[in-house]
Motif scaffolding. Structure first.
Motif, mmCIF file in Angstrom:
data_model
loop_
_atom_site.group_PDB
_atom_site.id
_atom_site.type_symbol
_atom_site.label_atom_id
_atom_site.label_comp_id
_atom_site.label_asym_id
_atom_site.label_seq_id
_atom_site.Cartn_x
_atom_site.Cartn_y
_atom_site.Cartn_z
ATOM 1 N N GLN A 1 1.003 -1.277 -0.150
ATOM 2 C CA GLN A 1 0.042 0.227 -0.007
ATOM 3 C C GLN A 1 0.832 1.143 -0.066
ATOM 4 O OE1 GLN A 1 -1.497 1.017 3.542
ATOM 5 N NE2 GLN A 1 -3.221 2.580 3.032
ATOM 6 N N SER B 1 -5.887 3.452 -1.130
ATOM 7 C CA SER B 1 -6.786 2.744 -0.560
ATOM 8 C C SER B 1 -6.166 1.185 -0.932
ATOM 9 C CB SER B 1 -8.216 2.717 -1.364
ATOM 10 O OG SER B 1 -8.164 2.314 -2.532
ATOM 11 N N LEU B 2 -7.055 0.221 -0.136
ATOM 12 C CA LEU B 2 -6.668 -1.144 -0.207
ATOM 13 C C LEU B 2 -6.941 -1.845 -1.535
ATOM 14 C CD1 LEU B 2 -7.444 -2.580 3.403
ATOM 15 C CD2 LEU B 2 -5.459 -1.172 2.535
ATOM 16 N N LEU C 1 0.254 -3.080 4.697
ATOM 17 C CA LEU C 1 -0.541 -1.804 5.358
ATOM 18 C C LEU C 1 0.643 -1.038 5.765
ATOM 19 C CD1 LEU C 1 -3.409 -3.565 7.236
ATOM 20 C CD2 LEU C 1 -3.560 -2.437 5.321
ATOM 21 N N VAL D 1 -2.130 3.459 8.028
ATOM 22 C CA VAL D 1 -3.306 2.817 8.632
ATOM 23 C C VAL D 1 -4.034 4.068 9.018
ATOM 24 C CG1 VAL D 1 -4.070 1.388 10.215
ATOM 25 C CG2 VAL D 1 -2.340 0.529 9.106
ATOM 26 N N ARG E 1 -8.909 3.287 6.188
ATOM 27 C CA ARG E 1 -8.297 1.776 5.707
ATOM 28 C C ARG E 1 -8.931 0.773 6.555
ATOM 29 N NH1 ARG E 1 -7.082 5.058 2.147
ATOM 30 N NH2 ARG E 1 -9.174 4.625 1.657
ATOM 31 N N GLU F 1 -11.861 -0.320 5.846
ATOM 32 C CA GLU F 1 -12.019 -1.192 4.399
ATOM 33 C C GLU F 1 -11.742 -2.577 4.520
ATOM 34 O OE1 GLU F 1 -9.168 1.013 1.654
ATOM 35 O OE2 GLU F 1 -9.830 -0.507 -0.062
#
Ligand code: ZN
Length: 312
Positions: A96, A101-102, A127, A130, A134, A137
């Motif tokens: 990321q 965004s994820l 990640l 964070v 997030r 998500e």
């Protein structure tokens, strides 16, 4: 019934057994095992060789730019090498970016892999940024087929301990697993400052810069965090006896923790840094190569089932 392919006379290894036999393949599937199977349309002479199921390499970094350092392999070359080594599935780490965004992270990694991979592939998500958004998500991305996240405890790539706890809790709620790179940044900083002060800058001293205790401490801490929020956690690329001890003890008391090591830790020790310079730099990684007792502990743990996976 005739076979499309017969693999003849190899030592077949299954999850529970090993025996010499022929393998008959029909329509891409194993149809029979046995001695002296009828000739197939194609034949492979595997006498003196091992016949194994395709391997799964659960930890790869392909086509990754780390700001200055770039992985030598992309999805084309990396998966070709995997196939040559008997690996038929890889799980690569989609990293990321800041503010990303994820869903976009997965989309970006899919572009790198699409049309290039020679074997099956999946993604974990690293990640690195964070936020509440997030975290929110996570359930949707797990639902979309990505139930595995990675975080680092080290400052360069890390998210901080509080965010780590929040990720663990969110992953537990979503039924996901969290993979953690375990090293204690403060202990690494102290070692680094000491080495700079004393001029020990050559790669021959590399192992000193990332002490085994820093890995063991972070492993114990991450396990405590996982236990605190009842999360399932997976410790990546374990290299030392202290980390192995931590995982073994936690598993004994029922914590859902899994451990991975790497071929380099099973095959090489920190003596490989002795030549210094470029020779030593070739085998630099984090964590570093360790001492012989650490290597023995890793092998013992694999045999005993205290560690479960080997990732490259
Ligand atoms: Zn990694």
């Amino acid at each position: 019934m005739a076979h499309d392919l017969v693999i003849r006379g190899g030592l077949i290894a299954t999850a529970t057994d090993s025996f010499v036999a022929d393998v008959g393949i029909r329509n891409g599937l194993i149809a029979s095992f046995g001695e002296h199977l009828d000739p197939g349309t194609a034949e492979v002479d595997a006498r003196g060789l091992h016949v194994l199921p395709g391997g799964v390499d659960v930890h790869t970094h392909l086509d990754l730019d780390l700001g200055g350092a770039r992985t030598a392999d992309d999805f084309e070359s990396g998966t070709a090498a995997a196939a040559c080594g008997g690996i038929t599935t890889i799980c690569d780490y989609a990293w990321q970016g800041k503010g990303q965004s994820l869903a976009d992270t997965i989309a970006a990694w899919s572009v790198k892999a699409r049309g290039r991979a020679h074997v099956d592939y999946g993604f974990h998500i690293i990640l690195s940024d964070v936020t509440d958004e997030r975290i929110a998500e996570i359930p949707a991305i797990v639902g979309a087929g990505y139930p595995s996240f990675k975080v680092f405890t080290i400052r360069e790539f890390g998210i901080g301990d509080e965010a780590l706890l929040r990720v663990l809790r969110a992953a537990r709620r979503a039924g996901a697993i969290v993979n953690v790179h375990c090293e204690n940044s403060e202990m690494l900083d102290l070692a680094e400052k000491d080495m700079i002060a004393t001029g020990r800058l050559d790669p021959r001293f590399y192992a000193e810069s990332r002490p085994a205790r820093a890995e063991a401490e972070a492993t114990r801490r991450v396990i405590d965090y996982a236990e605190h929020v009842d999360a399932e956690v997976y410790i990546v690329h374990m290299s030392c006896e202290g980390a192995v001890d931590a995982v073994r003890a936690a598993r004994k008391r029922g914590v859902r923790v899994w451990g991975e090591t790497r071929p380099i830790y099973l095959g090489l020790t920190s003596e490989r840094y002795d030549p210094g310079g470029l020779e030593a730099a070739k085998v630099i990684g984090a964590p570093p190569l360790r001492a012989l007792p650490d290597q023995a502990a890793l092998w013992d743990a694999l045999r005993a089932g205290d560690l479960q996976t080997i990732g490259s």
